[in-house]
Design a protein around this motif. Structure first.
Motif, PDB file in Angstrom:
ATOM      1  N   GLU A 164       0.826  -1.195   0.000  1.00  0.00           N
ATOM      2  CA  GLU A 164       0.000   0.000   0.000  1.00  0.00           C
ATOM      3  C   GLU A 164       0.866   1.254   0.000  1.00  0.00           C
ATOM      4  OE1 GLU A 164      -3.928   1.310   2.473  1.00  0.00           O
ATOM      5  OE2 GLU A 164      -2.131   0.895   3.656  1.00  0.00           O
ATOM      6  N   GLY A 165       1.894   1.255   0.832  1.00  0.00           N
ATOM      7  CA  GLY A 165       2.743   2.433   0.962  1.00  0.00           C
ATOM      8  C   GLY A 165       3.474   2.773  -0.316  1.00  0.00           C
ATOM      9  N   ILE A 166       4.064   1.777  -0.969  1.00  0.00           N
ATOM     10  CA  ILE A 166       4.796   2.048  -2.209  1.00  0.00           C
ATOM     11  C   ILE A 166       3.848   2.570  -3.282  1.00  0.00           C
ATOM     12  CG2 ILE A 166       6.068   0.946  -4.090  1.00  0.00           C
ATOM     13  CD1 ILE A 166       7.373  -0.872  -2.035  1.00  0.00           C
ATOM     14  N   ARG A 167       2.659   1.972  -3.392  1.00  0.00           N
ATOM     15  CA  ARG A 167       1.688   2.448  -4.399  1.00  0.00           C
ATOM     16  C   ARG A 167       1.304   3.904  -4.150  1.00  0.00           C
ATOM     17  NH1 ARG A 167      -3.441   3.382  -4.273  1.00  0.00           N
ATOM     18  NH2 ARG A 167      -3.744   2.358  -2.259  1.00  0.00           N
ATOM     19  N   LEU A 168       1.043   4.242  -2.884  1.00  0.00           N
ATOM     20  CA  LEU A 168       0.635   5.609  -2.564  1.00  0.00           C
ATOM     21  C   LEU A 168       1.722   6.613  -2.897  1.00  0.00           C
ATOM     22  CD1 LEU A 168      -1.069   4.972   0.913  1.00  0.00           C
ATOM     23  CD2 LEU A 168      -2.224   5.461  -1.255  1.00  0.00           C
ATOM     24  N   VAL A 169       2.991   6.268  -2.601  1.00  0.00           N
ATOM     25  CA  VAL A 169       4.095   7.202  -2.814  1.00  0.00           C
ATOM     26  C   VAL A 169       4.434   7.337  -4.294  1.00  0.00           C
ATOM     27  CG1 VAL A 169       6.560   7.558  -2.407  1.00  0.00           C
ATOM     28  CG2 VAL A 169       5.071   6.896  -0.520  1.00  0.00           C
ATOM     29  N   VAL A 170       4.560   6.214  -4.978  1.00  0.00           N
ATOM     30  CA  VAL A 170       4.977   6.240  -6.393  1.00  0.00           C
ATOM     31  C   VAL A 170       3.922   6.893  -7.268  1.00  0.00           C
ATOM     32  CG1 VAL A 170       5.529   4.796  -8.395  1.00  0.00           C
ATOM     33  CG2 VAL A 170       6.516   4.262  -6.156  1.00  0.00           C
ATOM     34  N   THR A 171       2.632   6.600  -7.029  1.00  0.00           N
ATOM     35  CA  THR A 171       1.577   7.162  -7.877  1.00  0.00           C
ATOM     36  C   THR A 171       1.177   8.560  -7.452  1.00  0.00           C
ATOM     37  OG1 THR A 171      -0.173   6.193  -6.490  1.00  0.00           O
ATOM     38  CG2 THR A 171       0.656   4.863  -8.345  1.00  0.00           C
ATOM     39  N   GLY A 172       1.699   9.020  -6.307  1.00  0.00           N
ATOM     40  CA  GLY A 172       1.293  10.331  -5.824  1.00  0.00           C
ATOM     41  C   GLY A 172      -0.199  10.391  -5.551  1.00  0.00           C
ATOM     42  N   ALA A 196      14.841   5.801  -5.536  1.00  0.00           N
ATOM     43  CA  ALA A 196      14.617   5.550  -6.958  1.00  0.00           C
ATOM     44  C   ALA A 196      13.285   4.848  -7.173  1.00  0.00           C
ATOM     45  CB  ALA A 196      15.753   4.705  -7.529  1.00  0.00           C
ATOM     46  N   GLU A 197      12.497   5.380  -8.135  1.00  0.00           N
ATOM     47  CA  GLU A 197      11.184   4.782  -8.393  1.00  0.00           C
ATOM     48  C   GLU A 197      11.302   3.354  -8.874  1.00  0.00           C
ATOM     49  OE1 GLU A 197       7.509   5.349 -11.525  1.00  0.00           O
ATOM     50  OE2 GLU A 197       8.423   7.166 -10.691  1.00  0.00           O
ATOM     51  N   GLY A 198      12.310   3.078  -9.701  1.00  0.00           N
ATOM     52  CA  GLY A 198      12.477   1.715 -10.225  1.00  0.00           C
ATOM     53  C   GLY A 198      12.715   0.713  -9.112  1.00  0.00           C
ATOM     54  N   ALA A 199      13.498   1.093  -8.115  1.00  0.00           N
ATOM     55  CA  ALA A 199      13.765   0.191  -6.988  1.00  0.00           C
ATOM     56  C   ALA A 199      12.485  -0.068  -6.194  1.00  0.00           C
ATOM     57  CB  ALA A 199      14.840   0.784  -6.091  1.00  0.00           C
ATOM     58  N   LEU A 200      11.703   1.001  -5.994  1.00  0.00           N
ATOM     59  CA  LEU A 200      10.449   0.839  -5.263  1.00  0.00           C
ATOM     60  C   LEU A 200       9.483  -0.077  -6.011  1.00  0.00           C
ATOM     61  CD1 LEU A 200       9.815   4.489  -3.976  1.00  0.00           C
ATOM     62  CD2 LEU A 200      10.369   2.489  -2.588  1.00  0.00           C
ATOM     63  N   ARG A 201       9.431   0.087  -7.349  1.00  0.00           N
ATOM     64  CA  ARG A 201       8.545  -0.769  -8.140  1.00  0.00           C
ATOM     65  C   ARG A 201       8.993  -2.240  -8.060  1.00  0.00           C
ATOM     66  NH1 ARG A 201       5.027   1.116 -12.077  1.00  0.00           N
ATOM     67  NH2 ARG A 201       4.761   3.397 -12.145  1.00  0.00           N
ATOM     68  N   ALA A 202      10.292  -2.482  -8.075  1.00  0.00           N
ATOM     69  CA  ALA A 202      10.808  -3.853  -7.996  1.00  0.00           C
ATOM     70  C   ALA A 202      10.465  -4.487  -6.641  1.00  0.00           C
ATOM     71  CB  ALA A 202      12.317  -3.860  -8.221  1.00  0.00           C
TER      72      ALA A 202
END
Length: 711
Positions: A180-188, A211-217
């Motif tokens: 949930e946290g990564i989705r909220l931060v990356v998608t703004g 880095a966004e790529g690291a968070l997505r991975a």
């Protein structure tokens, strides 16, 4: 200009954001596999329950549903212990809410019904799920700390499955916040603040991995771990302790609504039936469900007076040992049941003959005899397991099939058979206690139906010199109140309770049938008794023999008389008296009579103090389950344990409402240092009432036990 906040009605999120298509296929495949494995495990459990004997436990559905609402959904008994109760409640309610949240996603995404939007999305799927996820994590942390930090003795130790169960849930919760946290931060996400704990988790991860790529991975890998852990946990459900999520509410729904602690009926005329439980196939389906419902919480063990005194009984271990035995012999049990249903009696008997015997085999004989049938275990159990009837079923096998029981108990049962009472050396008869009192027998009355109450005296009141004083006090109080009563006198026999609780159903049935025939012959409608064991039989267990009566304990009658002003009492007599009341098991936990004795004591003006364990948590005196008739030399003294607790209150008088408790507490008090020097006495509350009776001239009548000065 900052970008405008979208309208609330537009609030939603993308399902399966950042999830590769291959992972989605893995999800569906693993879900099917998990559900199939779970369904197979559930079926195996149900097959075992179906191997038990039939029993009707689905009547009165309204009462059963109310019990489920209070004790399953409402966590009624669990919350009686605050720390584990609150932790379990947090996890339980969070599990329900999060599971509903998962169903919402399925409806929205898989069924194409767009419900994950607007205020519902914000209030429920964002805020509520986030908060309940945090609460579940707190509950899990408490469980880990309690099990591996505090390590209370009542919990099972060293079970890897328990650790993996908790770890799996913790992984599911933590990975959920990460996703949930990564989705909220990356998608703004403009609605991020509606998921406070998830958003904080995302901000913390973004600080470590900018880095966004690291968070997505990390998100994709975590999604796969989260999903597979959940499916593995689901598949393991019927094979683990977590199955109490299903068996717990089921067991509560099917719990006993009739006489508490009553052994299941026996057909004594069926010559092919086993007398008592030889194997688990002699149990009912509900007794087999009990075994699977156990959560291993150990509350029954912590409440057990026998276990507390080091005797060879743990109610928890009885249930778990029987459960392990069932699982170890599952195939044999199922083959035997199949043969029985097919009418192949020879194969059935061949299989059963080679199964281990329960009483004396799976469960040791000394374990079964150590039980006082106090029902403290059942009262403490959060899923309503019925330990006592199961133990009594195995006692029946010992008593009737093997003719084995403790020597002094066997002697009492012999007296019961030949003299209709268990007092072996008694020289009195059932009329001696009232010869100088205005007491009539039913046989002496012109019209027996004119009486208000039959006074059932019981064996202790007739043959025990100390308890005779209680019987005389009851008679005097009723006479002073103008109650029309009579006794059976020589026609009264033991109710059979000692025989039934020691497993001898034959003796019990003979006595019960004879008593019911006598009572019905006089058309008795209302009975009062000072013995809770007699109360249990006459009020509840005699119904199976055609005995339907209105039966009350003498505490209820005396309080009623006091309320109606039918007793003139010198209340100032006992105002300086400090008393503590011991709840008899068969009066309290069996019959829910807690208030009447206390109200009588308060009405007398005494200063009442409660023991640490009172009402439904009362500690047994040690006399129940026919223990009055033999001495269990293993471990410590149950009555001394209770007597010490009573003396610690500082009371001058320990009051009770049971003849057996009276005897056990008097003996126990003698072993408590300083109690006799302080003059601590044990009394039945009706003796205090008799002492406070005022005669017509206003003077205090006094009682046989020495009046106020004797207290």
């Amino acid at each position: 200009m900052p970008e405008a906040m979208p309208a609330v009605a537009e609030a939603t999120r993308e399902v399966q954001w950042n999830v590769p298509d291959a992972f989605v296929w893995i999800m569906y495949i693993s879900m099917v596999v998990a559900l199939a494995v779970m369904a197979y495990g559930v079926w195996q459990r149900v097959r075992i329950w179906m191997a038990g004997k039939p029993e009707v436990r689905w009547d009165r559905p309204g009462q059963r549903l109310r019990r489920v609402l209070v004790h399953a959904l409402g966590q009624g008994r669990l919350l009686k212990q605050r720390l584990p109760g609150i932790a379990h409640a947090l996890l339980f309610y969070a599990f329900i809410v999060l599971f509903v949240g998962t169903l919402v996603v399925m409806i929205h995404h898989d069924l194409g019904i767009p419900i994950l939007r607007g205020r519902f999305y914000l209030y429920f799927h964002s805020l509520a799920l986030d908060v309940f996820g945090a609460l579940a994590t707190v509950g899990l942390a408490v469980f880990f700390w309690r099990r591996y930090g505090l390590r209370p003795g009542q919990l099972e130790k060293g079970k890897r499955a328990d650790f993996l169960l908790l770890l799996g849930l913790l992984v599911i919760m933590v990975t959920g916040f990460v996703l949930e946290g990564i989705r909220l931060v990356v998608t703004g996400d403009p609605w991020a603040f509606w998921s406070p704990f998830g958003y904080l988790t995302g901000l913390a991860l973004a600080a470590v991995l900018p880095a966004e790529g690291a968070l997505r991975a990390v998100h994709a890998g975590t999604w796969l771990l989260h999903m597979l852990t959940w499916h593995a946990w689901l598949a393991a459900l019927p094979y683990s302790k977590a199955f109490h999520l299903v068996t717990g509410p089921l067991n509560i729904f099917f719990s006993n609504l009739d006489a508490k602690g009553e052994p299941k009926p026996m057909d004594l005329e069926d010559e092919t039936a086993s007398l008592g439980a030889r194997t688990v196939l002699d149990f009912t389906w509900k007794q087999l469900l009990d075994l699977d419902a156990c959560t291993e919480c150990g509350r029954c063990e912590a409440a057990c007076p026998a276990f507390a005194e080091g005797k060879p009984l743990s109610p928890k271990r009885v249930i778990l040992d029987l459960r392990d035995h069932v699982r170890a012999h599952r195939d044999d049990l199922l083959r035997a049941k199949a043969a029985q249903l097919a009418g192949d009696q020879e194969t059935y008997e061949s299989i059963v003959e080679h199964l281990p015997i329960l009483a004396g085999g799976v469960i040791k004989e000394e374990t079964l005899w150590a039980c006082t049938t106090c029902r403290a275990c059942e009262e403490a159990c959060p899923v309503f397991i019925e330990h006592v009837p199961t133990i009594l079923d195995m006692r029946r096998y010992l008593a009737m099939e093997k003719a084995e029981m403790p020597e002094t108990l066997a002697s009492a049962m012999e007296s019961l058979e030949t003299r209709q009472h268990p007092y072996r050396g008694a020289s009195a008869d059932r009329t001696d206690w009232y010869k100088d009192l205005p007491v009539k027998t039913m046989a002496e009355l012109d019209d027996p139906e004119e009486i208000e109450y039959l006074y059932w005296v019981g064996c202790a009141g007739a043959f025990d010199e100390r308890v005779q004083k209680v019987a005389r006090a009851v008679a005097r109080v009723m006479d002073r109140a103008g109650i029309k009563f009579a006794v059976l006198g020589p026609e009264e026999q033991c109710t059979g309770d000692p025989a039934r609780r020691s497993g001898n159903e034959y003796h019990y049935a003979m006595l019960a049938q004879a008593n019911v025939e006598t009572l019905n012959g006089y058309k008795v409608k209302r009975i009062v008794t000072h013995c809770p064991h007699c109360l249990q039989q006459l009020k509840h267990e005699y119904k199976r023999f055609g005995g339907h009566y209105e039966v009350i304990h003498h505490s209820e009658l005396v309080f009623k008389l006091m309320e109606e002003g039918k007793l003139e009492l010198a209340r100032e007599l006992h105002r300086s008296l400090q008393v503590t009341y011991h709840d008899p098991c068969y009066l309290g936990r069996y019959n829910d009579v807690y208030d009447a004795p206390r109200q009588v004591l308060d009405g007398l003006g005494t200063r009442r103090v409660e023991m640490a364990r009172s009402r439904e948590r009362s500690f047994c005196c040690g006399a129940g389950g026919a223990h009055m008739w033999y001495e269990d030399k293993s471990g410590g003294k149950i009555n001394r344990n209770r007597a010490e607790e009573a003396v610690r209150t500082g009371a001058d008088v320990v009051v009770t409402g049971c003849p057996f408790c009276l005897a056990m507490m008097e003996t126990g008090i003698k072993g408590v240092a300083g109690a006799e020097e302080r003059g601590v006495r044990v009394r039945d509350f009706v003796e205090l009432v008799e002492e406070a009776l005022a005669d017509p001239a206003g003077a205090v009548a006094g009682g046989e036990a020495g009046g106020a000065a004797g207290t």
